[in-house]
Design a protein around this motif. Structure first.
Motif, PDB file in Angstrom:
ATOM      1  N   UNK A   1      -2.271  17.735 -10.743  1.00  0.00           N
ATOM      2  CA  UNK A   1      -2.750  16.462 -10.212  1.00  0.00           C
ATOM      3  C   UNK A   1      -1.700  15.690  -9.451  1.00  0.00           C
ATOM      4  N   UNK A   2      -0.469  15.687  -9.936  1.00  0.00           N
ATOM      5  CA  UNK A   2       0.567  14.885  -9.282  1.00  0.00           C
ATOM      6  C   UNK A   2       0.870  15.394  -7.883  1.00  0.00           C
ATOM      7  N   UNK A   3       1.003  16.701  -7.726  1.00  0.00           N
ATOM      8  CA  UNK A   3       1.310  17.253  -6.409  1.00  0.00           C
ATOM      9  C   UNK A   3       0.131  17.081  -5.452  1.00  0.00           C
ATOM     10  N   UNK A   4      -1.079  17.268  -5.947  1.00  0.00           N
ATOM     11  CA  UNK A   4      -2.244  17.066  -5.087  1.00  0.00           C
ATOM     12  C   UNK A   4      -2.380  15.615  -4.647  1.00  0.00           C
ATOM     13  N   UNK A   5      -1.981  14.688  -5.497  1.00  0.00           N
ATOM     14  CA  UNK A   5      -2.037  13.275  -5.117  1.00  0.00           C
ATOM     15  C   UNK A   5      -1.002  12.954  -4.046  1.00  0.00           C
TER      16      UNK A   5
ATOM     17  N   UNK B   1       8.731   8.353   2.291  1.00  0.00           N
ATOM     18  CA  UNK B   1       8.042   7.925   1.080  1.00  0.00           C
ATOM     19  C   UNK B   1       7.543   9.121   0.278  1.00  0.00           C
ATOM     20  N   UNK B   2       7.007  10.132   0.947  1.00  0.00           N
ATOM     21  CA  UNK B   2       6.494  11.307   0.235  1.00  0.00           C
ATOM     22  C   UNK B   2       7.622  12.129  -0.378  1.00  0.00           C
ATOM     23  N   UNK B   3       8.744  12.248   0.312  1.00  0.00           N
ATOM     24  CA  UNK B   3       9.887  12.970  -0.259  1.00  0.00           C
ATOM     25  C   UNK B   3      10.435  12.239  -1.478  1.00  0.00           C
ATOM     26  N   UNK B   4      10.540  10.914  -1.384  1.00  0.00           N
ATOM     27  CA  UNK B   4      10.965  10.117  -2.540  1.00  0.00           C
ATOM     28  C   UNK B   4      10.003  10.303  -3.708  1.00  0.00           C
ATOM     29  N   UNK B   5       8.693  10.278  -3.422  1.00  0.00           N
ATOM     30  CA  UNK B   5       7.691  10.439  -4.478  1.00  0.00           C
ATOM     31  C   UNK B   5       7.794  11.806  -5.132  1.00  0.00           C
ATOM     32  N   UNK B   6       7.991  12.842  -4.324  1.00  0.00           N
ATOM     33  CA  UNK B   6       8.059  14.191  -4.868  1.00  0.00           C
ATOM     34  C   UNK B   6       9.284  14.373  -5.758  1.00  0.00           C
ATOM     35  N   UNK B   7      10.417  13.814  -5.340  1.00  0.00           N
ATOM     36  CA  UNK B   7      11.661  14.005  -6.094  1.00  0.00           C
ATOM     37  C   UNK B   7      11.757  13.054  -7.285  1.00  0.00           C
ATOM     38  N   UNK B   8      11.472  11.785  -7.063  1.00  0.00           N
ATOM     39  CA  UNK B   8      11.708  10.775  -8.103  1.00  0.00           C
ATOM     40  C   UNK B   8      10.528  10.592  -9.047  1.00  0.00           C
TER      41      UNK B   8
ATOM     42  N   UNK C   1       0.829  -1.213   0.000  1.00  0.00           N
ATOM     43  CA  UNK C   1       0.000   0.000   0.000  1.00  0.00           C
ATOM     44  C   UNK C   1       0.856   1.252   0.000  1.00  0.00           C
ATOM     45  N   UNK C   2       1.927   1.266   0.799  1.00  0.00           N
ATOM     46  CA  UNK C   2       2.808   2.435   0.857  1.00  0.00           C
ATOM     47  C   UNK C   2       3.486   2.666  -0.488  1.00  0.00           C
ATOM     48  N   UNK C   3       4.042   1.604  -1.054  1.00  0.00           N
ATOM     49  CA  UNK C   3       4.748   1.744  -2.332  1.00  0.00           C
ATOM     50  C   UNK C   3       3.792   2.174  -3.435  1.00  0.00           C
ATOM     51  N   UNK C   4       2.626   1.537  -3.474  1.00  0.00           N
ATOM     52  CA  UNK C   4       1.657   1.876  -4.528  1.00  0.00           C
ATOM     53  C   UNK C   4       1.173   3.323  -4.387  1.00  0.00           C
ATOM     54  N   UNK C   5       0.866   3.752  -3.171  1.00  0.00           N
ATOM     55  CA  UNK C   5       0.294   5.081  -2.960  1.00  0.00           C
ATOM     56  C   UNK C   5       1.237   6.193  -3.376  1.00  0.00           C
ATOM     57  N   UNK C   6       2.560   5.977  -3.240  1.00  0.00           N
ATOM     58  CA  UNK C   6       3.503   7.050  -3.530  1.00  0.00           C
ATOM     59  C   UNK C   6       4.232   6.871  -4.866  1.00  0.00           C
TER      60      UNK C   6
ATOM     61  N   UNK D   1       7.630  12.418 -14.006  1.00  0.00           N
ATOM     62  CA  UNK D   1       6.572  13.193 -14.644  1.00  0.00           C
ATOM     63  C   UNK D   1       7.063  14.532 -15.182  1.00  0.00           C
ATOM     64  N   UNK D   2       8.242  14.949 -14.770  1.00  0.00           N
ATOM     65  CA  UNK D   2       8.803  16.202 -15.282  1.00  0.00           C
ATOM     66  C   UNK D   2       8.092  17.448 -14.794  1.00  0.00           C
ATOM     67  N   UNK D   3       7.561  17.413 -13.587  1.00  0.00           N
ATOM     68  CA  UNK D   3       6.862  18.575 -13.025  1.00  0.00           C
ATOM     69  C   UNK D   3       7.884  19.492 -12.363  1.00  0.00           C
ATOM     70  N   UNK D   4       7.972  20.750 -12.787  1.00  0.00           N
ATOM     71  CA  UNK D   4       8.940  21.662 -12.163  1.00  0.00           C
ATOM     72  C   UNK D   4       8.462  22.108 -10.781  1.00  0.00           C
ATOM     73  N   UNK D   5       9.337  22.031  -9.806  1.00  0.00           N
ATOM     74  CA  UNK D   5       9.034  22.485  -8.442  1.00  0.00           C
ATOM     75  C   UNK D   5       9.609  23.885  -8.288  1.00  0.00           C
ATOM     76  N   UNK D   6       8.741  24.850  -8.014  1.00  0.00           N
ATOM     77  CA  UNK D   6       9.173  26.244  -7.986  1.00  0.00           C
ATOM     78  C   UNK D   6       9.837  26.629  -6.667  1.00  0.00           C
ATOM     79  N   UNK D   7       9.372  26.060  -5.557  1.00  0.00           N
ATOM     80  CA  UNK D   7       9.855  26.496  -4.258  1.00  0.00           C
ATOM     81  C   UNK D   7      10.808  25.521  -3.608  1.00  0.00           C
TER      82      UNK D   7
END
Length: 370
Positions: free
Chosen positions: A176-180, A234-241, A26-31, A247-253
């Protein structure tokens, strides 16, 4: 309070989580997969909508309108007869059916106002609402260009120039990706801590802890930090990787500032998970409580619908929810590049809500252990 007890009990929780394969999946799938698939399949995006056209005019302007519908928004339009239109709509073969009447071009050039009929299959709700607007814009644009060529219509006195900030491509995958990721943080932090406490109760190990020289405060805090660390990593890994790299989403901050906000959000929601677990008598009851809590948290936090669009009473009530402030913080930092000078009110509010939830959960947890 003994820090060594909290550390060892937290490590015990991590070992217990490691022996639970379903929770790990569940953790791996969710992130990972959930973030990717949900972002690629945003329901607001019109993609390959099926459209048929009844061309009763057979004129240059009707041909122009037909060729204006092209992938990826629409499939190549299918030319059908007037008799086929209703049958195809009844059979669910077409989402849109456009009927261009006879003498359409002649009436346009004569200065009349001819009517084009658009039939929409409203059972396909997302495509129906968005696609109707797309089609109206496309038809109006083609007619305006046609009349401009034949009549020499002058340019409008006002030229509206669109400049989209923070998402210049208007790419729904970015949003969508960041909100997820935000939703996964809330969901997993509640589930993991609540499931850890119920697992102790079902296995009978909670009684073993009570005869040891540990306090309820130490037991609760160990569950909060151990499950919180798992969700945070897990959330930090998801956001970075996943979000940035895949997904190629640019993080502004600043990701560091977002992680700081995530720590406070996880602190509040893990306490909420323990509170729900003490109320529930079993895992099925805990699952039912999750449905009652998670859905309002996700839907009314402002992540999906702007808070300004909600009734004022809902906006006021949701100020007590940590999700509301975390969504504001995360979107401000990751989308707009906001700094600490802008989001510090949300950080303080999350700390206050988390402290209140910790106090309430600890009181309930002590009653639960009696």
């Amino acid at each position: 309070m003994h820090a060594a007890n909290i550390l060892r009990l937290g490590i015990k929780e991590l070992w217990g989580l490691a022996r639970d394969p379903l929770m790990l999946v569940l953790i791996v799938y969710s992130f990972t997969l959930s973030i990717y698939t949900a972002s690629k399949a945003m329901p607001e995006t019109l993609n390959k909508a099926v459209i048929s056209v009844v061309d009763e005019d057979q004129s240059p302007i009707s041909s122009r309108i037909i060729t204006a519908f092209y992938p990826p928004y629409f499939v190549v339009p299918r030319l059908i007869s007037l008799q086929e239109m209703d049958d195809r709509m009844d059979a669910g073969l077409d989402t849109f059916a456009l009927d261009i009447p006879p003498n359409f071009q002649r009436d346009l050039l004569a200065g009349r106002t001819p009517t084009i009929q658009l039939n929409v299959d409203a059972t396909r709700m997302t495509q129906a609402f968005n696609g109707a607007g797309y089609i109206q814009s496309i038809v109006s644009g083609e007619v305006a260009k046609f009349l401009d060529r034949y009549r020499g219509v002058s340019a409008p006195p006002v030229d509206l120039v669109l400049r989209a900030r923070f998402n210049q491509e208007l790419n729904k995958e970015w949003f969508g990706s960041i909100n997820n990721v935000i939703s996964a943080i809330t969901m997993l932090s509640i589930i993991l801590t609540g499931a850890a406490l119920i697992r102790e109760r079902e296995h009978g190990t909670i009684e073993h802890l009570l005869v040891m020289p540990v306090t309820p405060f130490e037991i609760m805090l160990s569950k909060v930090w151990s499950m919180g660390v798992v969700v945070l990593l897990a959330s930090t890994f998801s956001l970075v990787c996943v979000v940035q790299a895949l997904l190629g989403v640019p993080i502004q901050g600043s990701i560091t500032l977002f992680v700081l906000g995530a720590v406070l959000q996880i602190f509040a929601t893990t306490c909420m998970g323990i509170f729900l677990a003490t109320v529930a008598g079993s895992m099925p009851q805990f699952g039912l409580l999750l449905m009652l809590v998670l859905l309002p948290l996700q839907m009314l936090s402002g992540a999906i619908t702007p808070r300004e669009s909600m009734p004022e009473i809902i906006q006021t009530i949701m100020l007590a929810a940590p999700n509301t402030h975390f969504v504001i913080l995360a979107q401000s930092v990751l989308f707009r590049g906001a700094g600490l000078d802008i989001v510090w009110p949300q950080l303080l509010t999350l700390l206050a809500i988390g402290s209140a939830l910790f106090y309430l959960s600890l009181r309930r947890f002590r009653q639960f252990l009696r």
